[in-house]
Design an enzyme around this catalytic site. Structure first.
Site, PDB file in Angstrom:
ATOM      1  N   ASP A 139      -4.056   6.679   1.548  1.00  0.00           N
ATOM      2  CA  ASP A 139      -5.062   5.869   0.871  1.00  0.00           C
ATOM      3  C   ASP A 139      -5.746   4.955   1.889  1.00  0.00           C
ATOM      4  OD1 ASP A 139      -6.542   4.876  -1.218  1.00  0.00           O
ATOM      5  OD2 ASP A 139      -4.931   3.699  -2.108  1.00  0.00           O
ATOM      6  N   GLU A 142     -10.713   5.449   4.970  1.00  0.00           N
ATOM      7  CA  GLU A 142     -12.098   5.742   5.342  1.00  0.00           C
ATOM      8  C   GLU A 142     -12.422   5.346   6.793  1.00  0.00           C
ATOM      9  OE1 GLU A 142     -11.377   6.181   1.405  1.00  0.00           O
ATOM     10  OE2 GLU A 142     -11.193   4.250   2.419  1.00  0.00           O
ATOM     11  N   ASP A 169     -10.954   6.168  -7.016  1.00  0.00           N
ATOM     12  CA  ASP A 169     -10.943   5.257  -8.164  1.00  0.00           C
ATOM     13  C   ASP A 169     -12.056   5.587  -9.163  1.00  0.00           C
ATOM     14  OD1 ASP A 169      -8.929   4.139  -6.728  1.00  0.00           O
ATOM     15  OD2 ASP A 169     -10.076   2.392  -6.065  1.00  0.00           O
TER      16      ASP A 169
END
Length: 792
Positions: free
Chosen positions: A443, A446, A522
């Site tokens: 997670d 990026e 999300d």
């Protein structure tokens, strides 16, 4: 000082009112200052185009064409892919390619063309280069699929990377797909799409772009053929698409257009031509086979941010067991860490985590751990101390370690673009394995760094190794998650060599399927979020990432019982079947939505378990052929324009057509059928395609139709593998592929090829064997007998 940024800072501090809010303000200003100093100003620029042809040098598979202000290398490879690169750009080095690129096709010939141009003629494609640098891709029959106009560059006079633009034209009937994970797809409408992996910082819906996974990969479907185009540069950029129009204006077609603008990097391109299946096969041969998940990863996963304790996990698991609901994995979010620090455990909430993992595994349930890349910047943190000693963290342009803010507070970030750093990080998973974890969920990669304003990531001026070439975050950003996934996958291969690594990642880039899959991130709770979930899975599959799925029910919010159930039913037919929710969201256990939803959810769970052999077969086929599990309904008939516009249904493999309910209150829905006979798997009713039919969609199930003649491997009542065969139409044959799998390990089972046919009044199922066709050695159950075709 920017007044708007000052206002944003004050708002953040006022709304958060805590140390983390102040950290994000400091991080935003620190990032802004770093880029102001570390990024050179562009200043004056020179515009450049290739100019006319000056010289041609034939070579293997094509050759080099020198123009007055640039040169172009064109190569057709042995697998039929076309490569071209401007200004000396070669296929390597590349983060997308797996190993070395294919050999040039020795039969491809560079020869003169009309009007001073040149062309490369190969078996499956012809590439025409005009005298001023336009590149045209044609079918062997001479039909133009794509025409790239001469590119343009804007070079800083003072030096530095050149911006460039490539404008392309496609057929008027062509439709665009791909570009990574896009919530508005799967078909990409007119608009501009960003190529910068982005954490939106909130729940997203169909109108939000960009998201976590962007790729310069387009799949273009037209009447003449399908082609995939990949511009191999990881720099920031945009793609502006405009669909064509037939008969526009005074009866003339208007071509579709794609305009790519990049802030730097090489201008190099790959094009593959053929059917969708062939295009994805060639793409997989370039970028690598998809990682094969262990069988348990194809079951049902339950996750939540906020389990908080071992007791809560046991309570949830007991809830599944008491209600006789299948469960294969439980995921622990950042709340199981000690103060959100990666590779740690909160021993108050989870005092006996290895024992918990062992108890769950005895019941067939695996534990999956979240893993974030950010490391708390504090001496005494074991990961920070070892990383500092080995100099593994990203540095800023001044040479200092770059800091950001994530869940543990002030944090630093490993430079995964360095092989030594990947090896170090991969070794850290030994701690996770010792705690009993069997899978890993990447997670915030990026990478995300919280800021009060501006981009929520590292400074663009931050320095990276880039495999020893050196560069900054402008080039490294989009491949950061890909390289983290590689570190985890390779580390697990070394630490547990007998088991298939299970890694899925929020961010990534072209080629990420080599190391695992992805999930939606999300996604917003709501009916639009449900539609976005399907778009993301289909779009990633067409970019070569076959394993993905959404958070059932949406990440943040409280879905209605109907929305939750329809999301749950859809996800039961997607590769990653995972319920998940945020700390602030409502519960996601099936029994929390009432007895009716519970019983219908049970049906979906049982059916998913029954179909596990089919999902395992699709996983093996994805690895060997590049074909995604979830395919658009036009997969086998891209020339059918009605199918090309269908975005609310999908094929699961070749043999099942799934029509999810995506709108509230619906108990029937229209389904666009491909050619052939299709059986409603619940009622046995037969329909003839192509065409549109209206089918029942009660709350108890989604419409699922099986192709006539299909052979679907399923789990029998005794747990063994059985063949569910759907009767072929009279006078026709059918068949299917089955890949039997033991569930883990590295054996490559043989593909079993079955043929179904009528023999008098009965359906016969034969297996292809080295001695010829033999009767199926596996139990067979034939369905679809006696039903007639419904009237259209």
């Amino acid at each position: 000082m920017d007044g708007r940024d000052l206002v944003r800072s004050m708002k953040v501090v006022g709304s958060v009112g805590a140390a983390q809010g102040l950290r994000t303000v400091r991080a935003a200003w620190r990032r802004k200052r770093a880029d102001a100093v570390g990024l050179p100003p562009r200043g004056a620029e020179r515009a450049r185009v290739p100019g006319p042809v000056q010289e041609v040098r034939p070579g293997p598979g094509g050759g080099v064409i020198r123009f007055s202000r640039s040169e172009l290398q064109v190569t057709v490879t042995v697998n039929g892919a076309v490569f071209w690169g401007w200004d000396g750009s070669a296929p390597e080095p590349s983060y997308a390619l797996a190993g070395r690129c294919p050999e040039p096709d020795p039969r491809a010939v560079l020869e003169p063309d009309k009007d001073g141009g040149w062309r490369v003629v190969a078996e499956r494609v012809t590439v025409v280069i005009s005298r001023h640098g336009a590149v045209e891709v044609q079918t062997p029959g001479g039909v133009t699929l794509r025409r790239d106009l001469p590119p343009r560059w804007w070079e800083p006079v003072a030096g530095g990377p050149a911006r460039w633009m490539q404008r392309s034209e496609v057929a008027a009937d062509a439709r665009f797909f791909g570009l990574g994970g896009r919530a508005s797809g799967p078909r990409l409408r007119d608009g501009t799409y960003s190529l910068w992996n982005t954490d939106p910082g909130r729940s997203f819906g169909p109108g939000d772009d960009p998201l976590y996974i962007t790729m310069p990969v387009q799949l273009v479907v037209a009447d003449a053929a399908t082609h995939l185009v990949f511009h191999d540069t990881s720099w920031d950029g945009t793609v502006t698409l405009r669909e064509g129009e037939e008969g526009a204006g005074s009866g003339h077609d208007r071509a579709g257009t794609s305009e790519l603008r990049m802030d730097g990097g090489p201008l190099r391109c790959w094009v593959m031509v053929g059917t969708p299946a062939r295009v994805l096969l060639v793409w997989a041969s370039l970028t690598g086979p998809a990682a094969l998940p262990p069988a348990w990863a194809l079951g049902h996963h339950h996750a939540r941010w906020g389990f908080g304790s071992e007791q809560e996990v046991r309570r949830i698991v007991s809830g599944y067991q008491e209600r006789d609901l299948p469960l294969d994995a439980v995921h622990l979010d950042i709340d199981h860490y000690d103060e959100h620090q990666v590779f740690t455990v909160d021993h108050e909430g989870f005092p006996k985590l290895p024992q918990l993992a062992e108890d769950l595994r005895r019941d067939g349930i695996r534990l999956v751990s979240i893993v974030d890349p950010a490391v708390k910047a504090e001496p005494g943190n074991a990961v920070y101390d070892s990383g500092t000693a080995l100099d593994v963290f990203v540095r800023d342009a001044s040479g200092e370690v770059a800091q950001g803010v994530v869940w543990p507070g002030d944090a630093v970030f490993p430079d995964f673009t360095h092989a030594r750093v990947r090896q170090w990080w991969g070794g850290l998973y030994e701690e996770r394995l010792a705690q009993g974890f069997a899978g890993f969920w990447h997670d915030m990669n990026e990478p995300t760094s919280f800021t009060a304003f501006g981009e929520s990531t590292l400074p663009r001026s931050a320095r990276h190794s880039l495999e020893g070439r050196g560069g900054d975050h402008r080039e490294a950003h989009n491949v950061y998650g890909l390289c983290m996934a590689r570190a985890g996958h390779e580390g697990l291969r070394e630490l547990a060599p007998g088991e298939r690594p299970f890694v899925f990642s929020r961010s990534g880039w072209a080629g990420m399927q080599r190391y695992g899959g992805s999930w939606s991130g999300d996604v917003a709770t709501g009916w639009p979020g449900l539609r976005a979930s399907l778009s993301l899975v289909m779009g990633l599959g067409l970019c070569g990432v076959p394993y993905s799925g959404p958070d059932v029910g949406g990440f943040d919010g409280s879905p209605s019982p109907e929305l939750y159930l329809r999301w749950f039913q859809l996800a039961a037919y997607l590769p990653l079947f995972r319920t998940h929710a945020s700390l602030r969201a409502g519960r996601r256990e099936p029994w929390e939505f009432g007895p009716e939803v519970l019983e219908h959810a049970r049906v979906a769970l049982v059916e998913r378990r029954r179909l596990l052999p089919y999902f395992m077969t699709l996983a093996h086929l994805a690895r060997r052929t590049g074909a995604p599990y979830v395919r658009p309904v036009w997969w086998s008939a891209p020339e059918d324009r009605m199918l090309r516009g269908c975005e609310d249904a999908f094929l699961l493999g070749d043999d099942l057509l799934v029509a999810p309910v995506l709108d509230p209150g619906a108990d029937r829905r229209a389904v666009q059928l491909p050619r052939g006979r299709w059986y409603d798997t619940a009622t046995g009713r037969a329909y003839e395609g192509p065409g549109q039919v209206l089918v029942d969609a009660p709350m108890s199930r989604l419409p699922v139709l099986a192709r006539s003649g299909a052979v679907v491997p399923v789990r029998g009542d005794d747990g063994g593998l059985e063949l569910e065969v759907w009767a072929p139409a009279r006078g026709r044959a059918g068949g299917g592929l089955v890949v039997p799998d033991t569930g883990d390990g590295w054996d490559e089972p043989e593909i079993e090829r079955y043929v179904t046919r009528w023999d008098g009044d009965r359906v016969v199922v034969d297996l292809e064997h080295e001695d010829g066709m033999i009767p199926s050695p596996r139990p067979v159950r034939v369905r679809g007998l006696g039903e007639g075709a419904a009237q259209m």
